[in-house]
Design a protein around this motif. Structure first.
Motif, PDB file in Angstrom:
ATOM      1  N   GLU A 147       0.350  -1.098  -0.395  1.00  0.00           N
ATOM      2  CA  GLU A 147      -0.025  -0.725  -0.037  1.00  0.00           C
ATOM      3  C   GLU A 147       0.642   1.191   0.056  1.00  0.00           C
ATOM      4  OE1 GLU A 147      -4.069  -0.806   0.406  1.00  0.00           O
ATOM      5  OE2 GLU A 147      -2.421  -1.611  -1.287  1.00  0.00           O
ATOM      6  N   ASN A 173       2.609   1.823  -3.135  1.00  0.00           N
ATOM      7  CA  ASN A 173       0.940   2.352  -4.588  1.00  0.00           C
ATOM      8  C   ASN A 173       1.812   0.655  -5.898  1.00  0.00           C
ATOM      9  OD1 ASN A 173      -0.425   3.888  -6.904  1.00  0.00           O
ATOM     10  ND2 ASN A 173      -0.980   2.807  -5.347  1.00  0.00           N
ATOM     11  N   GLU A 178       0.158  -1.324  -8.067  1.00  0.00           N
ATOM     12  CA  GLU A 178      -1.303  -1.426  -8.248  1.00  0.00           C
ATOM     13  C   GLU A 178      -1.621  -2.820  -9.394  1.00  0.00           C
ATOM     14  OE1 GLU A 178      -2.128   2.038 -10.475  1.00  0.00           O
ATOM     15  OE2 GLU A 178      -2.692   3.470  -8.964  1.00  0.00           O
ATOM     16  N   LEU A 219      -6.655  -6.696  -3.460  1.00  0.00           N
ATOM     17  CA  LEU A 219      -7.696  -6.338  -3.940  1.00  0.00           C
ATOM     18  C   LEU A 219      -8.588  -7.621  -4.791  1.00  0.00           C
ATOM     19  CD1 LEU A 219      -5.399  -4.160  -6.378  1.00  0.00           C
ATOM     20  CD2 LEU A 219      -7.014  -3.941  -4.336  1.00  0.00           C
ATOM     21  N   ALA A 241      -3.358   7.268  -3.073  1.00  0.00           N
ATOM     22  CA  ALA A 241      -4.262   6.087  -2.732  1.00  0.00           C
ATOM     23  C   ALA A 241      -4.370   5.662  -1.651  1.00  0.00           C
ATOM     24  CB  ALA A 241      -3.596   4.599  -4.067  1.00  0.00           C
ATOM     25  N   PRO A 242      -5.543   4.814  -1.542  1.00  0.00           N
ATOM     26  CA  PRO A 242      -6.526   4.403   0.129  1.00  0.00           C
ATOM     27  C   PRO A 242      -4.997   3.772   0.635  1.00  0.00           C
ATOM     28  CG  PRO A 242      -7.618   3.814  -1.100  1.00  0.00           C
ATOM     29  CD  PRO A 242      -7.024   4.537  -2.109  1.00  0.00           C
ATOM     30  N   VAL A 279      -5.523   1.464   2.859  1.00  0.00           N
ATOM     31  CA  VAL A 279      -6.394   0.197   3.292  1.00  0.00           C
ATOM     32  C   VAL A 279      -7.078  -0.461   1.653  1.00  0.00           C
ATOM     33  CG1 VAL A 279      -7.685  -1.672   4.671  1.00  0.00           C
ATOM     34  CG2 VAL A 279      -5.935   0.797   5.144  1.00  0.00           C
ATOM     35  N   ARG A 280      -6.814  -0.744   1.554  1.00  0.00           N
ATOM     36  CA  ARG A 280      -7.991  -0.919   0.154  1.00  0.00           C
ATOM     37  C   ARG A 280      -8.538  -2.204  -0.490  1.00  0.00           C
ATOM     38  NH1 ARG A 280      -4.426  -1.096  -5.377  1.00  0.00           N
ATOM     39  NH2 ARG A 280      -2.506  -1.219  -3.904  1.00  0.00           N
ATOM     40  N   ALA A 326     -11.885  -3.741   0.956  1.00  0.00           N
ATOM     41  CA  ALA A 326     -12.784  -3.409   0.682  1.00  0.00           C
ATOM     42  C   ALA A 326     -12.995  -4.608  -0.295  1.00  0.00           C
ATOM     43  CB  ALA A 326     -13.104  -2.115   0.007  1.00  0.00           C
ATOM     44  N   ARG A 376     -10.476  -8.361   5.069  1.00  0.00           N
ATOM     45  CA  ARG A 376     -10.991  -6.876   5.524  1.00  0.00           C
ATOM     46  C   ARG A 376     -10.939  -7.224   6.909  1.00  0.00           C
ATOM     47  NH1 ARG A 376     -15.122  -6.108   2.414  1.00  0.00           N
ATOM     48  NH2 ARG A 376     -16.324  -7.125   4.012  1.00  0.00           N
TER      49      ARG A 376
END
Length: 169
Positions: free
Chosen positions: A52, A55, A57, A63, A99-100, A102-103, A105, A111
């Motif tokens: 994170e 970043n 991606e 994710l 970018a957050p 904590v991704r 979600a 989570r």
């Protein structure tokens, strides 16, 4: 989408099945203890925090494994049998400083783990330490110059340092 790279001939998936079961089905009362038996939680937190802060991606488990399992890897030893995350496919980093951090979600089990009352402060501490101790400009410059040698340019190193400075803000 799991693919075993070692012990393929055994066709024994019980370790992976147990991992996913503990992450998804352990009761709240014993969740952290159950998961700690199959996951090196500190290592996972450091791995996720590093992804994170930098970043990354590329995707991967953080994710939701949308790419079919080729964006991350896990290792399970024979002595310490807890799963550890292994960095792979790191070509999509340093893109967005906003970018957050904590991704998780879309990944219920992650989570649940990271948001656990005893884990979230440790995750936050990992992010803070990376941003303010491990990935400081001086450390990053000296490490990258040494690691890259003639393969890296000063402009590339400066770009990464600049990204991390902006990310820290």
């Amino acid at each position: 989408s799991y693919q075993k790279q070692t012990n393929k001939s055994a066709q024994d998936w019980s370790d992976v099945i147990n991992l996913t079961f503990q992450l998804n089905e352990s009761p709240n009362e014993t969740f952290l203890q159950d998961v700690a038996e199959v996951v090196d939680i500190d290592q996972w937190l450091r791995f996720f925090a590093t992804n994170e802060v930098l970043n990354n991606e590329e995707g991967g488990l953080i994710l939701g494994d949308q790419s079919g399992g080729d964006e991350y890897a896990m290792y399970r030893g024979s002595v310490d049998t807890r799963f550890q995350m292994v960095p792979v496919d790191l070509d999509e980093m340093f893109r967005s400083t906003k970018a957050p951090l904590v991704r998780f979600a879309g990944v219920t089990a992650l989570r649940r783990l990271v948001n656990h009352v005893d884990v979230l402060p440790e995750y936050g501490a990992q992010v803070w330490e990376l941003a303010n101790v491990v990935l400081t400009p001086d450390v990053v410059k000296s490490t990258l110059v040494e690691a890259l040698g003639p393969l890296g340019t000063e402009a590339q190193v400066d770009s990464i340092v600049s990204f991390l400075d902006r990310r820290r803000d």
